[in-house]
Design a protein around this motif. Sequence first.
Motif, PDB file in Angstrom:
ATOM      1  N   SER A  71      35.469  24.775  49.427  1.00 40.04           N
ATOM      2  CA  SER A  71      34.273  25.380  48.846  1.00 40.04           C
ATOM      3  C   SER A  71      34.459  26.893  48.721  1.00 40.04           C
ATOM      4  N   LYS A  72      34.425  27.374  47.487  1.00 41.60           N
ATOM      5  CA  LYS A  72      34.567  28.826  47.249  1.00 41.60           C
ATOM      6  C   LYS A  72      33.378  29.562  47.872  1.00 41.60           C
ATOM      7  N   ALA A  73      32.191  28.952  47.762  1.00 43.73           N
ATOM      8  CA  ALA A  73      30.996  29.606  48.300  1.00 43.73           C
ATOM      9  C   ALA A  73      31.119  29.745  49.816  1.00 43.73           C
ATOM     10  N   THR A 133      37.270  41.244  50.236  1.00 45.20           N
ATOM     11  CA  THR A 133      37.308  40.311  49.107  1.00 45.20           C
ATOM     12  C   THR A 133      36.444  40.893  47.988  1.00 45.20           C
ATOM     13  N   ALA A 134      36.540  40.317  46.797  1.00 37.73           N
ATOM     14  CA  ALA A 134      35.738  40.826  45.677  1.00 37.73           C
ATOM     15  C   ALA A 134      34.256  40.577  45.917  1.00 37.73           C
ATOM     16  N   LYS A 135      33.407  41.515  45.474  1.00 43.04           N
ATOM     17  CA  LYS A 135      31.943  41.324  45.568  1.00 43.04           C
ATOM     18  C   LYS A 135      31.543  40.132  44.711  1.00 43.04           C
ATOM     19  N   LEU A 176      34.544  33.723  36.874  1.00 44.63           N
ATOM     20  CA  LEU A 176      33.647  32.610  37.239  1.00 44.63           C
ATOM     21  C   LEU A 176      34.455  31.549  37.972  1.00 44.63           C
ATOM     22  N   LYS A 177      33.921  31.059  39.069  1.00 44.18           N
ATOM     23  CA  LYS A 177      34.647  30.046  39.840  1.00 44.18           C
ATOM     24  C   LYS A 177      33.752  28.860  40.179  1.00 44.18           C
ATOM     25  N   ALA A 178      34.234  27.667  39.851  1.00 44.75           N
ATOM     26  CA  ALA A 178      33.539  26.454  40.293  1.00 44.75           C
ATOM     27  C   ALA A 178      33.695  26.375  41.806  1.00 44.75           C
ATOM     28  N   GLY A 216      39.524  25.565  38.124  1.00 47.71           N
ATOM     29  CA  GLY A 216      38.120  25.932  38.273  1.00 47.71           C
ATOM     30  C   GLY A 216      37.814  27.408  38.166  1.00 47.71           C
ATOM     31  N   VAL A 217      38.748  28.218  37.662  1.00 47.23           N
ATOM     32  CA  VAL A 217      38.498  29.654  37.549  1.00 47.23           C
ATOM     33  C   VAL A 217      38.568  30.082  36.089  1.00 47.23           C
ATOM     34  N   LEU A 218      37.533  30.769  35.622  1.00 45.94           N
ATOM     35  CA  LEU A 218      37.554  31.306  34.254  1.00 45.94           C
ATOM     36  C   LEU A 218      37.491  32.826  34.345  1.00 45.94           C
ATOM     37  N   ILE A 219      38.361  33.487  33.597  1.00 45.77           N
ATOM     38  CA  ILE A 219      38.305  34.947  33.535  1.00 45.77           C
ATOM     39  C   ILE A 219      38.013  35.307  32.083  1.00 45.77           C
ATOM     40  N   LEU A 220      36.852  35.925  31.859  1.00 45.16           N
ATOM     41  CA  LEU A 220      36.381  36.113  30.484  1.00 45.16           C
ATOM     42  C   LEU A 220      36.183  37.598  30.189  1.00 45.16           C
ATOM     43  N   ILE A 244      30.292  33.956  40.975  1.00 53.20           N
ATOM     44  CA  ILE A 244      30.649  34.991  39.991  1.00 53.20           C
ATOM     45  C   ILE A 244      31.159  36.174  40.797  1.00 53.20           C
ATOM     46  N   GLU A 245      32.365  36.647  40.488  1.00 56.35           N
ATOM     47  CA  GLU A 245      32.839  37.772  41.293  1.00 56.35           C
ATOM     48  C   GLU A 245      33.472  38.883  40.497  1.00 56.35           C
ATOM     49  N   GLU A 246      33.553  39.999  41.176  1.00 56.32           N
ATOM     50  CA  GLU A 246      34.140  41.210  40.623  1.00 56.32           C
ATOM     51  C   GLU A 246      35.621  40.957  40.312  1.00 56.32           C
ATOM     52  N   PHE A 247      36.094  41.503  39.223  1.00 60.61           N
ATOM     53  CA  PHE A 247      37.506  41.371  38.859  1.00 60.61           C
ATOM     54  C   PHE A 247      38.322  42.380  39.670  1.00 60.61           C
ATOM     55  N   TYR A 303      54.884  31.507  39.945  1.00 59.96           N
ATOM     56  CA  TYR A 303      54.639  31.811  38.535  1.00 59.96           C
ATOM     57  C   TYR A 303      53.776  30.686  37.989  1.00 59.96           C
ATOM     58  N   LYS A 304      52.498  31.008  37.744  1.00 63.69           N
ATOM     59  CA  LYS A 304      51.524  29.945  37.462  1.00 63.69           C
ATOM     60  C   LYS A 304      51.470  29.496  36.020  1.00 63.69           C
ATOM     61  N   ARG A 305      51.745  30.414  35.081  1.00 62.91           N
ATOM     62  CA  ARG A 305      51.540  30.062  33.678  1.00 62.91           C
ATOM     63  C   ARG A 305      52.706  29.270  33.120  1.00 62.91           C
ATOM     64  N   LEU A 348      46.253  36.756  47.651  1.00 61.82           N
ATOM     65  CA  LEU A 348      45.861  38.155  47.822  1.00 61.82           C
ATOM     66  C   LEU A 348      46.016  38.938  46.535  1.00 61.82           C
ATOM     67  N   MET A 349      45.229  39.984  46.421  1.00 55.61           N
ATOM     68  CA  MET A 349      45.454  40.972  45.378  1.00 55.61           C
ATOM     69  C   MET A 349      45.756  42.287  46.085  1.00 55.61           C
ATOM     70  N   ASN A 350      46.867  42.890  45.695  1.00 56.80           N
ATOM     71  CA  ASN A 350      47.202  44.212  46.210  1.00 56.80           C
ATOM     72  C   ASN A 350      46.611  45.227  45.242  1.00 56.80           C
ATOM     73  N   VAL A 366      41.317  39.387  49.575  1.00 60.05           N
ATOM     74  CA  VAL A 366      41.527  37.942  49.494  1.00 60.05           C
ATOM     75  C   VAL A 366      40.937  37.414  48.189  1.00 60.05           C
ATOM     76  N   ILE A 367      41.761  36.709  47.415  1.00 64.65           N
ATOM     77  CA  ILE A 367      41.269  36.011  46.220  1.00 64.65           C
ATOM     78  C   ILE A 367      40.808  34.626  46.631  1.00 64.65           C
ATOM     79  N   GLU A 368      41.595  33.986  47.461  1.00 60.28           N
ATOM     80  CA  GLU A 368      41.214  32.636  47.886  1.00 60.28           C
ATOM     81  C   GLU A 368      41.997  32.250  49.136  1.00 60.28           C
ATOM     82  N   TYR A 369      41.420  31.296  49.859  1.00 66.98           N
ATOM     83  CA  TYR A 369      42.144  30.656  50.956  1.00 66.98           C
ATOM     84  C   TYR A 369      42.553  29.259  50.496  1.00 66.98           C
TER      85      TYR A 369
HETATM   86  P1  AMP Z   1      41.932  30.973  42.430  1.00 65.66           P
HETATM   87  O1  AMP Z   1      41.878  29.528  42.040  1.00 65.66           O
HETATM   88  O2  AMP Z   1      40.754  31.479  43.157  1.00 65.66           O
HETATM   89  O3  AMP Z   1      43.261  31.349  43.055  1.00 65.66           O
HETATM   90  O4  AMP Z   1      42.008  31.771  41.047  1.00 65.66           O
HETATM   91  C1  AMP Z   1      42.991  31.495  40.084  1.00 65.66           C
HETATM   92  C2  AMP Z   1      43.553  32.789  39.559  1.00 65.66           C
HETATM   93  O5  AMP Z   1      42.542  33.574  38.967  1.00 65.66           O
HETATM   94  C3  AMP Z   1      44.133  33.659  40.649  1.00 65.66           C
HETATM   95  O6  AMP Z   1      45.428  33.290  40.956  1.00 65.66           O
HETATM   96  C4  AMP Z   1      44.036  35.022  40.025  1.00 65.66           C
HETATM   97  O7  AMP Z   1      45.117  35.255  39.156  1.00 65.66           O
HETATM   98  C5  AMP Z   1      42.790  34.954  39.231  1.00 65.66           C
HETATM   99  N1  AMP Z   1      41.659  35.506  39.966  1.00 65.66           N
HETATM  100  C6  AMP Z   1      40.819  34.841  40.785  1.00 65.66           C
HETATM  101  N2  AMP Z   1      39.882  35.668  41.285  1.00 65.66           N
HETATM  102  C7  AMP Z   1      40.108  36.885  40.746  1.00 65.66           C
HETATM  103  C8  AMP Z   1      39.479  38.160  40.878  1.00 65.66           C
HETATM  104  N3  AMP Z   1      38.380  38.344  41.610  1.00 65.66           N
HETATM  105  N4  AMP Z   1      40.001  39.189  40.184  1.00 65.66           N
HETATM  106  C9  AMP Z   1      41.090  39.018  39.413  1.00 65.66           C
HETATM  107  N5  AMP Z   1      41.725  37.854  39.259  1.00 65.66           N
HETATM  108  C10 AMP Z   1      41.249  36.785  39.908  1.00 65.66           C
END
Ligand code: AMP
Length: 427
Positions: free
Chosen positions: A109-111, A124-126, A151-153, A161-165, A192-195, A221-223, A280-282, A289-292
């Motif tokens: 659960s992201k929440a 972590t991002a706001k 946006l994250k489901a 489940g992550v959209l970056i728009l 919804i979180e800060e980029f 390398y995800k893409r 992580l994001m440096n 932390v982006i995610e656990y």
């Molecule tokens: P996640 O499933 O949470 O790892 O998100 C997938 C990808 O979206 C991550 O690997 C990041 O590249 C990108 N991402 C997620 N959250 C953020 C964020 N707050 N700011 C920038 N990129 C993000």
Amino acid sequence: MKKLNVLILGGGGREHAIAWKLNQSEWMGGLFVAPGNGGTGFIATNLDIRETDFPAVKSAVIENAIDLIIVGPEAPLVKGVREFIESDVETENVRIVGPGRRGAQLEGSKAFSKEFMVKHGIPTAKYGQFTAKEIDKAKAFLHTMKPPYVLKADGLAGGKGVLILEDIVSAKAGLDEMLGGKFGAAGEVVVIEEFLDGIELSSFVLTDGKSHINLPSAKDYKRIGEGDTGLNTGGMGSISPVPFADDEFLQRVDERIVKPTIEGLKKDGIDYNGFLFIGLMNVGGDPFVIEYNVRMGDPETESIMPRIESDFLEVLWKCGGGELEGSTISISTQAVASLMMVSGGYPESYEKGKEIFGLTSITEALIFHAGTKMIYPSIETSGGRVLTVTSYGDSIKAALDTSYREANKISFDKMYYRKDLGFDLKS
Ligand code: AMP
Ligand code: GLY
């Protein structure tokens, strides 16, 4: 210590790499992988059991006198495999590396994970979180944020489940889609979180809830496409170590993130035992932390296991028993790179059942199987991500060069792999 019978749950490249590493231990008794793949079948006994079929897992544990279970993927953890095994008198003494259901919520659960981070002061991002009923509030919240919008489901969405728009119009449309059921139950709540603008990397930790060991850093390398373009995949390759994660940065990760996370779990009364994979994001030298994830990464594990020099089975055994304190691991100074060979079409639809040629001519690389199946006497593809070609080198570049050279020897119909891994590391 006695010889140990070990069961690894899962069937990907991660599980093959863990099996390969554990097999080097002098303490290894019988090694079983459920369900495993064409590669694990060479070094262990594959059991034809889905990793979420807990009654079947329990029977296999009893039948094979398993001492230690290592859980590879998140699904059995989120579903409560630990509780299932521990609550039965016949299996309650089996050691397990993998958290219980509550700990697994850090990934499930992201929440939950965002609330956890805020509560324990972990950078972590706001963010804000919203249900379908709160869509107007969610849109108003978007207006308080700057683009791009993240946006994250809330629930498990298989990495999708992550959209970056980029603009507010598409962000609102994305929100409508997510809360409108595109992600099923996983999207009933949206975060919804800060980029965060920075360089992404992952940190891997093994903990018994009291002590912890930091494993080598790695990056995947995800893409699907070269230059990090196209659709997201489970991972098209990985490297370890991560050149831009220097000791000072890793020290900050340990102090600001790993220790407060383990302390936070303890304070919240969550008995956490297993791997923790922190995305992580440096951002200008500061880790966020982006995610656990509550498991190892795939294909990061394929580049991490070969760098561990210590007896990893002994370490995992101690971890499973809550005896990790005082354990350390030595890490090779060699770099490792893993190149993922995939079925053409992946991550969308692809064909299976293609014979894989050239595996026996590999001399300089390790091959970790993911989506393969032994159809005697051939190895055939059985998934999108098929196998990794994993090599050592004095540098990441040298390791990658070897993987690319060896990859040339392998072929199957519609095989695809990225030719540019490491492109972002060159100055
Ligand atoms: P996640 O499933 O949470 O790892 O998100 C997938 C990808 O979206 C991550 O690997 C990041 O590249 C990108 N991402 C997620 N959250 C953020 C964020 N707050 N700011 C920038 N990129 C993000
Ligand atoms: N390689 C990313 C993951 O395992 O989630």
